[in-house]
Motif scaffolding. Structure first.
Motif, PDB file in Angstrom:
ATOM      1  N   TRP A  22       0.833  -1.200   0.000  1.00 45.85           N
ATOM      2  CA  TRP A  22       0.000   0.000   0.000  1.00 45.85           C
ATOM      3  C   TRP A  22       0.869   1.253   0.000  1.00 45.85           C
ATOM      4  N   THR A  46      -7.208  -1.961  -4.800  1.00 49.51           N
ATOM      5  CA  THR A  46      -5.968  -1.845  -5.573  1.00 49.51           C
ATOM      6  C   THR A  46      -6.246  -2.144  -7.044  1.00 49.51           C
ATOM      7  N   GLY A  47      -7.093  -3.154  -7.294  1.00 43.56           N
ATOM      8  CA  GLY A  47      -7.431  -3.484  -8.683  1.00 43.56           C
ATOM      9  C   GLY A  47      -8.134  -2.326  -9.373  1.00 43.56           C
ATOM     10  N   TYR A  73      -7.998  -5.635  -1.939  1.00 48.44           N
ATOM     11  CA  TYR A  73      -7.497  -5.927  -3.295  1.00 48.44           C
ATOM     12  C   TYR A  73      -8.451  -5.425  -4.367  1.00 48.44           C
ATOM     13  N   THR A 101      -2.962  -8.645  -6.798  1.00 43.51           N
ATOM     14  CA  THR A 101      -4.398  -8.406  -6.864  1.00 43.51           C
ATOM     15  C   THR A 101      -5.105  -9.575  -7.546  1.00 43.51           C
ATOM     16  N   ASN A 118      -4.736 -12.957  -5.403  1.00 43.42           N
ATOM     17  CA  ASN A 118      -5.388 -12.975  -4.104  1.00 43.42           C
ATOM     18  C   ASN A 118      -6.893 -12.854  -4.202  1.00 43.42           C
ATOM     19  N   ILE A 119      -7.411 -12.153  -5.209  1.00 43.71           N
ATOM     20  CA  ILE A 119      -8.868 -12.143  -5.353  1.00 43.71           C
ATOM     21  C   ILE A 119      -9.334 -13.564  -5.665  1.00 43.71           C
ATOM     22  N   SER A 138       1.984  -5.414  -7.794  1.00 44.01           N
ATOM     23  CA  SER A 138       0.672  -5.207  -7.175  1.00 44.01           C
ATOM     24  C   SER A 138      -0.436  -5.809  -8.027  1.00 44.01           C
ATOM     25  N   THR A 139      -0.304  -5.678  -9.347  1.00 43.31           N
ATOM     26  CA  THR A 139      -1.321  -6.264 -10.228  1.00 43.31           C
ATOM     27  C   THR A 139      -1.348  -7.774 -10.054  1.00 43.31           C
TER      28      THR A 139
END
Lengths: 186, 491, 173
Positions: B75, B156-157, B153, B197, B200-201, B193-194
């Motif tokens: 983050w 973030t997405g 997430y 995301t 983890n989703i 991060s992508t």
């Protein structure tokens, strides 16, 4: 106005006794056609209602969260196998279905959906995704007859119906996140 | 200007809360780890019920706390590139704490002990060791925790899609395909991060299914489910989620090392391809947890081995290699931050070796569920992922305050390194001796490594205490700075 | 045996990795321009990457030749002894527990409650073979004992509070 009329018409069609009895005689039609159509009827008719009571909705459903919470709770209730069984057995459950789904799901859904932010929408979407997946698993896998009114075979068919919906939901989300949504380009 | 500073402060506050909560829980969980090793070594008399409760809380707590702290790291850096919602990050923290409290009550007050894998149908069938309440508290606690992370997430997405157009572009696919020049590639932070995301989703969705399924089964055992599918979903959730920790924390490596060495760490084509590979492999290699289920389709198990090997490539050829290259003859100034970050790359690579060895089916046949496995992931998580997190803590303390590193910190660095190496080494030796993992007691011939591991664990915990002390000194120093009249004016 | 090979291989690679990291750390205090370093080591990386992939391929093919899932080919006269194993909290119910050296055995392992792990240990406490004991499924283990003695069955998947006490015995004469 057109939408409202079509909503009311749809609702009336669903109320016609032979239509109602036929849809409720087959499990997959009951759960995956009749219930969604009732919600749709509420959604269509909701336009006028929301306009008329705009102050009420602005006050109690300001950010869309209360409305969508109501929607989630009621739809979750209708995913329980017992709920469908009881709808056939007790008239007040049936009444709750015909009133609750259009008025307490369809209308608030319409009002809430456009008020929700992107994260809220995707959160709701991603709540239904595993729920539908789980329902698919439950109905396909359970070795016992869950409902008194439906046979095990019908249960399995419903399970596959849920699985197909889940698959489409997954495909939709994949195409959504991997296709371009940038504002600056073209 | 003042608005910018106060905004930065409040963003840092959030990250600091994530790290503080994560750091304290990790330290507390270490104590449980040491107690378990002492019990296995015969040096401490612990009832099996207590041991397995410790086991459950240790696994759940470590993964959860490390994930939270790593999410804080992600983050911190990601918010420099895209606009993240602070509110959602706060909600995640709040839900995390609620979930943790529920899990703790479930485990200690209601004696729930299914291990953090809660393998169906164990939560419901405990041979009367725990009841419905404990199981529900634990499972709902995990669910709430998962909801928090899911929101995190999703945000973030959303933010990545808003800025870059799509997750495909976040992974730099347009650069890989040649539509865009390498110099316009998304930064390594965005790419990582992508990836996290996406995986983890997926993991949290699988986790939600299997958690609710267990909840239904606990409430009404008449509803039964396919145990093999349940196992697949459990490991899809658990493996991916635990694995993602290092992919979040590695962002700190990219950002901090390039800053310290003054050398750019840009995403080029091989880098992007490696991360796309990691994304795909992380999603599917969980089957290496199921190599000992011969009823699984054979091709899936063979893929489990092959892809687990392949999953070593991105880190071995790209990330670790890149870290070595950027440090080599760079004149880097070593301090706690850069030291821990460099150590973390070592921990990651060295921790991957026993995993790849164990992913070989013939090896797995005699090493699956022995202590070899914790040997791997203690190295990988503690010396890899956690060293990244602690390195980031020191970096943040330096950036954000004027608290100085002391000789104790350096001693702690050495203690931590040796502690984890000793601990993981003792696990690996135990595994080579066929010692099963998750056993409350050991036969005498298995006790020596456990006692050694406990001693190493004590050293690790003491060293980590020094890290935490430094972080607390930073917190108090930072508060003082905030209270000075000058900064009040700024705020 | 397999454990030994696995440990030595792991130790070897872990030592190599340690040496590389120590070397780079030792060389970190010199300061050179990055560009030439990058150029040189990118070239080396291609070579290193290709070598690694080839090595992994070779190991993969080598280790996948014989898998524990494959039923062994029995001779014309030999019939394997089939042993039904049922795991329960907390013990092993086996249809047969006495065998002789050289007798091919198939353990058909299932469970009647939760997931357990069926691990066969020799008298020196070395793990010889294992599979998961799952409810509703039957996993198979193929083994031929070549030494007489008492072997133990230990539970290798956490199954509840007496998991570590779930020990069965088999005799091989």
């Amino acid at each position: 106005m057109k939408q409202t009329i079509s909503g009311v018409v749809l609702f009336c069609i669903l109320l016609i006794p032979p239509v109602r009895t036929y849809m409720e005689s087959i499990m997959i039609l009951h759960m995956l056609v009749q219930l969604p159509l009732l919600i749709l009827a509420g959604w269509l008719a909701g336009k006028v209602v929301i306009q008329k009571f705009s102050r009420f909705f602005a006050k109690y459903n300001e950010n869309g969260v209360p409305g969508i919470t109501l929607v989630i709770i009621i739809t979750m209730y209708w995913m329980l196998p017992r709920a469908m069984d009881e709808a056939l057995t007790f008239y007040h459950v049936e009444l709750f279905k015909f009133l609750g789904l259009p008025f307490l799901v369809g209308i608030p859904l319409r009002d809430s959906w456009h008020k929700l932010k992107a994260v809220g929408k995707s959160f709701v979407y991603l709540n239904y995704l595993p729920m539908f997946g789980l329902m698919a698993w439950l109905y396909i896998d359970t070795p016992i007859q869950i409902c008194n009114n439906y046979l095990e075979v019908q249960q399995k068919v419903l399970g596959w119906g849920f699985l197909i919906i889940t698959a489409f939901m997954v495909l939709y989300i994949i195409q959504f996140v991997f296709t371009d949504h940038s504002e600056q380009e073209s | 200007m003042s608005a910018v500073i106060s905004e930065k402060k409040s963003r840092n506050n959030l990250v600091v809360s994530y790290l503080t909560v994560g750091g304290i829980i990790i330290l507390a969980m270490m104590v449980f780890g040491v107690l378990m090793l002492l019990a296995q070594g015969g040096s401490l008399n612990l009832s099996p019920a207590a041991f397995y409760q410790f086991l459950t809380i240790h696994g759940t707590g470590m993964v959860g706390a490390a994930a939270l702290a790593a999410a804080g790291v992600m983050w911190y850096f990601l918010s420099k590139y895209v606009e993240l919602s602070k509110k959602i990050a706060q909600v995640n923290l709040a839900l995390f704490l609620i979930g943790v409290v529920m899990v703790i009550i479930g485990v200690f007050s209601f004696e729930y002990a299914s291990a953090w894998t809660f393998l169906y149908p164990l939560p419901a069938i405990s041979a009367n060791a725990w009841g419905v309440t404990g199981a529900l508290l634990y499972l709902f606690g995990m669910l709430i925790l998962g909801i928090g992370f899911l929101l995190f997430y999703l945000d973030t997405g959303r933010a990545i899609i808003k800025k870059y157009g799509s997750l495909a572009k976040g992974l730099g696919w347009d650069v890989i395909s040649g539509k865009k020049a390498e110099k316009d590639a998304p930064s390594s932070t965005i790419v990582a991060s992508t990836m996290v995301t996406i995986v983890n989703i997926t993991a949290l969705t699988a986790g939600a299914i299997v958690l609710i399924m267990n909840i239904i089964n606990v409430i009404n055992p008449a509803f039964t489910f396919d145990p093999l599918l349940a196992k697949n979903l459990t490991f899809a959730f658990g493996h991916i989620f635990a694995n993602s920790i290092i992919y979040m924390a590695v962002i700190a490596v990219y950002e901090i090392l390039s800053k310290y060495t003054n050398r750019p760490w840009k995403a080029n084509k091989p880098f992007l391809i490696a991360w796309t590979m990691s994304t795909a492999f992380t999603l599917v290699i969980y089957t290496h947890h199921m190599l000992m289920d011969s009823v699984m389709p054979k091709w899936m198990l063979i893929m489990g081995q092959v892809l687990s090997y392949a999953n070593g490539l991105p880190v071995l050829v790209i990330t670790a290699y890149g870290a070595l290259m950027i440090v080599y003859k760079s004149g880097i100034k070593w301090d706690m931050g850069s030291g821990l970050i460099f150590l973390s790359m070592f921990g990651w690579v060295v921790g991957v070796v026993p995993a790849i060895v164990d992913a070989t089916i013939v090896v797995n046949h005699v090493m699956h569920n022995t202590k070899w496995v914790p040997g791997h992931f203690h190295m990988y998580m503690a010396l890899g992922a956690c060293a990244m997190i602690f390195g980031f803590m020191y970096y943040l303390a330096k950036e954000d305050s004027n608290v100085e590193e002391q000789i104790f910190d350096k001693i702690a660095f050495l203690g931590y390194t040796l502690g984890i190496l000793g601990l993981s080494g003792s696990f690996l030796v135990s595994g080579a001796l066929s010692t099963p993992r998750r056993w409350a007691t050991h036969f005498p011939e298995w006790m020596a490594p456990a006692n050694f591991g406990a001693a190493a664990g004590v050293l690790t915990a003491l060293s980590l205490t020094m890290f935490v002390v430094h972080f607390i000194r930073y917190l108090s120093n930072r508060n003082k700075v905030e209270m000075s009249p000058e900064s009040k004016k700024l705020a | 045996m397999v454990q030994m090979v696995a440990s030595i291989v792991s130790l070897f690679f872990m030592s190599v990795i340690t040496a590389i990291f120590v070397f780079v750390a030792a060389k970190s205090q010199e300061r050179r321009e990055y560009k030439p370093i990058k150029k040189k080591w990118y070239k080396a990386r291609t070579f290193y990457g290709v070598t690694l992939v080839i090595a992994m391929l070779v190991v993969t093919i080598y280790t996948l030749r014989e898998l524990p899932y494959d039923q062994p080919v029995y001779g014309a006269e030999t019939e394997p002894t089939i042993v039904d194993v049922e795991a329960v909290q907390f013990g092993w119910i086996m249809s047969e527990t006495e065998f002789s050296v050289g007798e091919p055995i198939e353990f058909h392992v299932t469970s009647s409650d939760v997931t357990h792990g069926f691990g066969i240990y020799d008298k020196d406490k070395n793990l010889l073979a294992q599979t998961q004991a799952m409810p509703e499924y039957t996993n198979e283990v193929y083994i031929t004992f070549d030494k007489p003695g008492t072997y133990e069955i230990l539970c290798l998947e956490y199954c509840g509070l007496a998991h570590h006490a779930m020990i069965g015995k088999i005799e091989v004469k």
